[in-house]
Motif scaffolding. Structure first.
Motif, PDB file in Angstrom:
ATOM      1  N   SER A  53     -13.315 -21.725   6.188  1.00 10.74           N
ATOM      2  CA  SER A  53     -14.614 -21.489   5.555  1.00 10.74           C
ATOM      3  C   SER A  53     -15.457 -20.546   6.407  1.00 10.74           C
ATOM      4  CB  SER A  53     -15.340 -22.813   5.288  1.00 10.74           C
ATOM      5  OG  SER A  53     -15.366 -23.622   6.436  1.00 10.74           O
ATOM      6  N   LYS A  54     -15.326 -20.675   7.718  1.00 12.34           N
ATOM      7  CA  LYS A  54     -16.057 -19.791   8.634  1.00 12.34           C
ATOM      8  C   LYS A  54     -15.595 -18.344   8.449  1.00 12.34           C
ATOM      9  CE  LYS A  54     -17.248 -19.502  13.562  1.00 12.34           C
ATOM     10  NZ  LYS A  54     -16.351 -18.660  14.364  1.00 12.34           N
ATOM     11  N   ALA A  55     -14.275 -18.162   8.378  1.00 14.12           N
ATOM     12  CA  ALA A  55     -13.717 -16.807   8.231  1.00 14.12           C
ATOM     13  C   ALA A  55     -14.188 -16.160   6.927  1.00 14.12           C
ATOM     14  CB  ALA A  55     -12.190 -16.869   8.271  1.00 14.12           C
ATOM     15  N   VAL A 111      -4.227  -9.861   4.367  1.00 13.23           N
ATOM     16  CA  VAL A 111      -3.835 -11.253   4.606  1.00 13.23           C
ATOM     17  C   VAL A 111      -4.373 -11.701   5.961  1.00 13.23           C
ATOM     18  CG1 VAL A 111      -1.887 -12.834   4.914  1.00 13.23           C
ATOM     19  CG2 VAL A 111      -1.737 -11.004   3.220  1.00 13.23           C
ATOM     20  N   ARG A 112      -4.986 -12.865   5.986  1.00 12.62           N
ATOM     21  CA  ARG A 112      -5.474 -13.436   7.248  1.00 12.62           C
ATOM     22  C   ARG A 112      -4.680 -14.707   7.533  1.00 12.62           C
ATOM     23  NH1 ARG A 112      -7.782  -9.081   6.838  1.00 12.62           N
ATOM     24  NH2 ARG A 112      -9.980  -8.781   6.414  1.00 12.62           N
ATOM     25  N   LEU A 113      -4.026 -14.737   8.687  1.00  8.28           N
ATOM     26  CA  LEU A 113      -3.231 -15.919   9.040  1.00  8.28           C
ATOM     27  C   LEU A 113      -3.957 -16.787  10.052  1.00  8.28           C
ATOM     28  CD1 LEU A 113       0.330 -14.382   9.372  1.00  8.28           C
ATOM     29  CD2 LEU A 113      -0.552 -15.789   7.508  1.00  8.28           C
ATOM     30  N   PHE A 114      -3.699 -18.089   9.943  1.00  8.47           N
ATOM     31  CA  PHE A 114      -4.300 -19.027  10.881  1.00  8.47           C
ATOM     32  C   PHE A 114      -3.560 -18.936  12.207  1.00  8.47           C
ATOM     33  CE2 PHE A 114      -4.873 -23.459  12.526  1.00  8.47           C
ATOM     34  CZ  PHE A 114      -6.252 -23.395  12.686  1.00  8.47           C
ATOM     35  N   ASP A 115      -4.277 -18.642  13.260  1.00 12.88           N
ATOM     36  CA  ASP A 115      -3.699 -18.542  14.600  1.00 12.88           C
ATOM     37  C   ASP A 115      -3.904 -19.884  15.305  1.00 12.88           C
ATOM     38  OD1 ASP A 115      -3.292 -18.209  17.327  1.00 12.88           O
ATOM     39  OD2 ASP A 115      -4.007 -16.140  17.328  1.00 12.88           O
ATOM     40  N   ARG A 116      -2.805 -20.639  15.456  1.00 10.09           N
ATOM     41  CA  ARG A 116      -2.905 -21.988  16.020  1.00 10.09           C
ATOM     42  C   ARG A 116      -3.458 -22.005  17.436  1.00 10.09           C
ATOM     43  NH1 ARG A 116      -0.595 -26.049  13.295  1.00 10.09           N
ATOM     44  NH2 ARG A 116       0.858 -25.456  11.657  1.00 10.09           N
ATOM     45  N   SER A 117      -3.016 -21.039  18.248  1.00 12.48           N
ATOM     46  CA  SER A 117      -3.435 -21.072  19.650  1.00 12.48           C
ATOM     47  C   SER A 117      -4.937 -20.814  19.782  1.00 12.48           C
ATOM     48  CB  SER A 117      -2.637 -20.059  20.474  1.00 12.48           C
ATOM     49  OG  SER A 117      -2.810 -18.763  19.932  1.00 12.48           O
ATOM     50  N   GLU A 118      -5.469 -19.965  18.903  1.00 17.47           N
ATOM     51  CA  GLU A 118      -6.892 -19.665  18.973  1.00 17.47           C
ATOM     52  C   GLU A 118      -7.708 -20.584  18.054  1.00 17.47           C
ATOM     53  OE1 GLU A 118      -8.253 -17.183  20.870  1.00 17.47           O
ATOM     54  OE2 GLU A 118      -6.296 -16.623  21.678  1.00 17.47           O
ATOM     55  N   GLY A 119      -7.021 -21.147  17.080  1.00 15.80           N
ATOM     56  CA  GLY A 119      -7.714 -22.014  16.124  1.00 15.80           C
ATOM     57  C   GLY A 119      -8.597 -21.261  15.146  1.00 15.80           C
ATOM     58  N   VAL A 120      -8.285 -19.974  14.935  1.00  8.75           N
ATOM     59  CA  VAL A 120      -9.078 -19.158  14.009  1.00  8.75           C
ATOM     60  C   VAL A 120      -8.161 -18.347  13.089  1.00  8.75           C
ATOM     61  CG1 VAL A 120     -11.047 -18.901  15.566  1.00  8.75           C
ATOM     62  CG2 VAL A 120      -9.186 -17.214  15.631  1.00  8.75           C
ATOM     63  N   PHE A 121      -8.749 -17.791  12.055  1.00  7.51           N
ATOM     64  CA  PHE A 121      -8.000 -16.893  11.180  1.00  7.51           C
ATOM     65  C   PHE A 121      -8.064 -15.481  11.746  1.00  7.51           C
ATOM     66  CE2 PHE A 121      -8.038 -20.359   8.301  1.00  7.51           C
ATOM     67  CZ  PHE A 121      -6.932 -20.158   7.506  1.00  7.51           C
ATOM     68  N   ALA A 122      -6.873 -14.893  11.947  1.00  8.52           N
ATOM     69  CA  ALA A 122      -6.807 -13.554  12.526  1.00  8.52           C
ATOM     70  C   ALA A 122      -6.369 -12.554  11.470  1.00  8.52           C
ATOM     71  CB  ALA A 122      -5.830 -13.553  13.688  1.00  8.52           C
TER      72      ALA A 122
END
Ligand SMILES: [Zn+2]
Length: 224
Positions: free
Chosen positions: A69-71, A208-219
């Motif tokens: 939702s933030k992204a 396309v924006r993928l969820f980056d687990r290590s950063e915890g954000v959509f990249a």
């Protein structure tokens, strides 16, 4: 104005009108699979270990939905979006005529998605409002069957490999983007239905924006 379509494969598809972005829900599904398996090994579902796993799963889901939702709100702010139109899934879960892309019973994801979509919409509403963006819920009815370019509706429309192909105007669109654009147009009628010669290539080429687990954000990721 932007439109948001929620779904299983792409958790969210966003149309900004002339530009589109997909947010796959793969990370959420992987977690679900992982925790379901782990919990099955516990045997007793009321054990301390099972309770711990449930709590952890809920935390991971919530984090994903917060990041998503933030992204989306950030992308809306960047583009000066004033109104975010979200497809309302209320009732869809009991509707048999919603097509293969919304097969809620598949893989036992019914609970997850019912929960996740409600929670996500609440978070999106909250975060958007904090940025001065209005959120409007509209019915999803027919948004997957209609062409967002010419308005043609085909009840027999088949989505193949995630593509919507219009038999009337021959537009090829990513099916989720087409849905998101239809949702957007429910509040803002688009010029596209005037039969103009607007370039519709963006419907088939979402970012396309993928969820980056290590950063915890959509990249961000390159276009498909
Ligand atoms: Zn069409």
């Amino acid at each position: 104005m932007a439109g948001v379509d929620l779904g299983i494969c792409n958790f969210a598809a966003v149309s900004f009108g002339g530009e589109s972005v997909l947010y796959p829900g793969g990370a959420l599904k992987e977690d679900e699979y992982y925790f379901t398996k782990k919990k099955a090994k516990c045997g007793d579902s009321s054990s301390r270990e099972a309770t711990r796993l449930d709590r952890k799963r809920t935390g991971r889901r919530t984090h994903f939905l917060h990041a998503l939702s933030k992204a989306i709100v950030e992308e809306c702010v960047e583009r000066g979006v004033g109104t975010l139109v979200v497809g309302d899934l209320g009732g869809i879960r009991d509707d048999d005529e919603t097509g293969a892309s919304r097969n809620w019973g598949d893989h036992g994801n019914l609970d997850l998605h019912g929960w996740a979509f409600d929670r996500f919409t609440t978070l999106l509403d909250y975060k958007a409002e904090a940025e001065g963006i209005d959120v409007e819920l509209v019915s999803e009815r027919d948004t997957s069957k209609s062409c967002s370019c010419c308005g043609h509706t085909d009840d027999a429309q088949r989505v193949e490999r995630g593509l919507y192909v219009c038999e009337n105007c021959e537009t090829v669109a990513n099916a989720d983007v087409n849905g998101a654009e239809n949702i957007r147009q429910k509040v803002l009628p688009s010029l596209a239905t005037d039969g103009g010669d607007r370039d519709n290539g963006w419907l088939a080429q979402p970012a396309v924006r993928l969820f980056d687990r290590s950063e915890g954000v959509f990249a961000p990721r390159e276009q498909l």
